[in-house]
Structure formats: C-alpha cells, structure tokens
Design a protein around this motif. Structure first.
Motif, short mmCIF file in Angstrom:
data_model
loop_
_atom_site.label_atom_id
_atom_site.label_comp_id
_atom_site.label_asym_id
_atom_site.label_seq_id
_atom_site.Cartn_x
_atom_site.Cartn_y
_atom_site.Cartn_z
N PRO A 1 28.64 -20.37 -27.96
CA PRO A 1 27.48 -20.05 -26.88
C PRO A 1 28.00 -19.47 -25.52
N GLU A 2 28.96 -19.26 -24.96
CA GLU A 2 29.49 -18.58 -23.93
C GLU A 2 29.67 -17.10 -24.24
N ALA A 3 29.93 -16.94 -25.66
CA ALA A 3 29.94 -15.62 -26.02
C ALA A 3 28.74 -14.89 -26.02
N LEU A 4 27.59 -15.64 -26.51
CA LEU A 4 26.14 -15.25 -26.43
C LEU A 4 25.64 -15.22 -24.79
N ASP A 5 25.95 -15.93 -24.31
CA ASP A 5 25.83 -15.89 -22.91
C ASP A 5 26.29 -14.62 -22.09
N GLY A 6 27.49 -14.23 -22.50
CA GLY A 6 28.23 -13.23 -21.91
C GLY A 6 27.38 -11.96 -22.43
N LEU A 7 27.39 -11.87 -23.75
CA LEU A 7 26.55 -10.61 -24.25
C LEU A 7 25.37 -10.22 -23.70
N ARG A 8 24.48 -11.58 -23.70
CA ARG A 8 23.17 -11.24 -23.03
C ARG A 8 23.18 -10.76 -21.45
N THR A 9 24.32 -11.35 -20.64
CA THR A 9 24.54 -10.88 -19.37
C THR A 9 24.77 -9.21 -19.46
N ARG A 10 25.75 -8.84 -20.11
CA ARG A 10 25.84 -7.59 -20.30
C ARG A 10 24.92 -6.61 -20.87
N MET A 11 24.04 -7.03 -21.57
CA MET A 11 22.99 -6.19 -22.06
C MET A 11 21.76 -6.23 -21.26
N GLU A 12 21.66 -7.28 -20.25
CA GLU A 12 20.59 -7.10 -19.25
C GLU A 12 20.98 -6.46 -17.96
N GLN A 13 22.34 -6.22 -17.72
CA GLN A 13 22.63 -5.50 -16.96
C GLN A 13 22.64 -3.99 -17.18
N ASP A 14 22.66 -3.73 -18.18
CA ASP A 14 22.51 -2.41 -18.98
C ASP A 14 23.57 -1.12 -18.15
N THR A 15 24.53 -1.55 -17.49
CA THR A 15 25.34 -0.63 -16.94
C THR A 15 26.17 -0.02 -17.95
N PHE A 16 26.72 -0.58 -18.95
CA PHE A 16 27.43 0.17 -20.15
C PHE A 16 26.74 -0.23 -21.19
N PRO A 17 27.11 0.55 -22.29
CA PRO A 17 26.85 0.14 -23.63
C PRO A 17 27.89 -1.07 -24.05
N VAL A 18 27.19 -1.84 -25.00
CA VAL A 18 28.02 -2.83 -25.40
C VAL A 18 28.26 -2.59 -27.18
N ARG A 19 29.14 -2.52 -27.61
CA ARG A 19 29.68 -2.22 -29.00
C ARG A 19 30.20 -3.61 -29.57
N LEU A 20 30.11 -4.11 -30.62
CA LEU A 20 30.81 -5.15 -31.58
C LEU A 20 31.66 -4.34 -32.45
N HIS A 21 32.89 -4.78 -32.59
CA HIS A 21 33.76 -4.22 -33.66
C HIS A 21 34.54 -5.28 -34.53
N HIS A 22 34.57 -4.78 -35.77
CA HIS A 22 35.29 -5.90 -36.62
C HIS A 22 36.56 -5.19 -37.22
N THR A 23 37.75 -5.56 -36.91
CA THR A 23 38.95 -4.98 -37.23
C THR A 23 39.33 -5.37 -38.77
N ARG A 24 38.62 -6.32 -39.43
CA ARG A 24 38.68 -6.24 -40.77
C ARG A 24 38.00 -5.51 -41.78
N HIS A 25 37.24 -4.39 -41.03
CA HIS A 25 36.66 -3.66 -42.13
C HIS A 25 37.47 -2.55 -42.87
N ARG A 26 37.47 -2.42 -44.05
CA ARG A 26 38.02 -1.50 -44.74
C ARG A 26 37.38 -0.96 -46.10
N PRO A 27 37.24 0.34 -46.34
CA PRO A 27 36.49 0.79 -47.53
C PRO A 27 37.07 -0.20 -48.73
#
Length: 71
Positions: free
Chosen positions: A29-55
């Motif tokens: 829940p805290e991660a969702l709140d943090g993402l929501r706050t960052r997205m609402e501030q619209d100061t910087f783009p927010v990107r999620l990444h997953h280090t497990r991705h491989r071809p």
C-alpha cells in the motif's frame, strides 16, 4: 531527470523469488501511495523497471498489478 523504481521487492514483496515470472504478491500500500503522489506531482516522469527481464524469459505484465489501483 526520470524517477526509476524497481518492481520486485519495492512495489510488491517478491516473497517467492523469481519462480516463473508470475507476480504473486499484492502491491505494498505504501508503494502505491508513493507512486500516486509522484505521478500527481508530475515533476519528473516515473518509470518502473524489472531487472529479471531477459530475452526468452517470461515476465508478467506489471500493469496488471497496478491498473486495478488506478495507476
């Protein structure tokens, strides 16, 4: 500047490790709140990444975990 956030262990618990690429934990829940706050501030783009991705390795669609929460 871009804000990059790791997915496994930050957005959700990643309690079972890699397994088969399935996202099996609910988001913190805290991660969702943090993402929501960052997205609402619209100061910087927010990107999620997953280090497990491989071809050739299946990675579950991260948006399926976030869309039901309005993200």
């Amino acid at each position: 500047m871009t804000i990059a956030i790791d997915f496994a262990g930050v957005i959700h618990a990643y309690s079972g490790g890699w397994a088969d690429g399935t996202i099996y934990d609910p988001p913190f829940p805290e991660a969702l709140d943090g993402l929501r706050t960052r997205m609402e501030q619209d100061t910087f783009p927010v990107r999620l990444h997953h280090t497990r991705h491989r071809p050739g390795r299946r990675v579950a669609d991260q948006s399926g975990l976030l869309l039901p929460h309005g993200l």
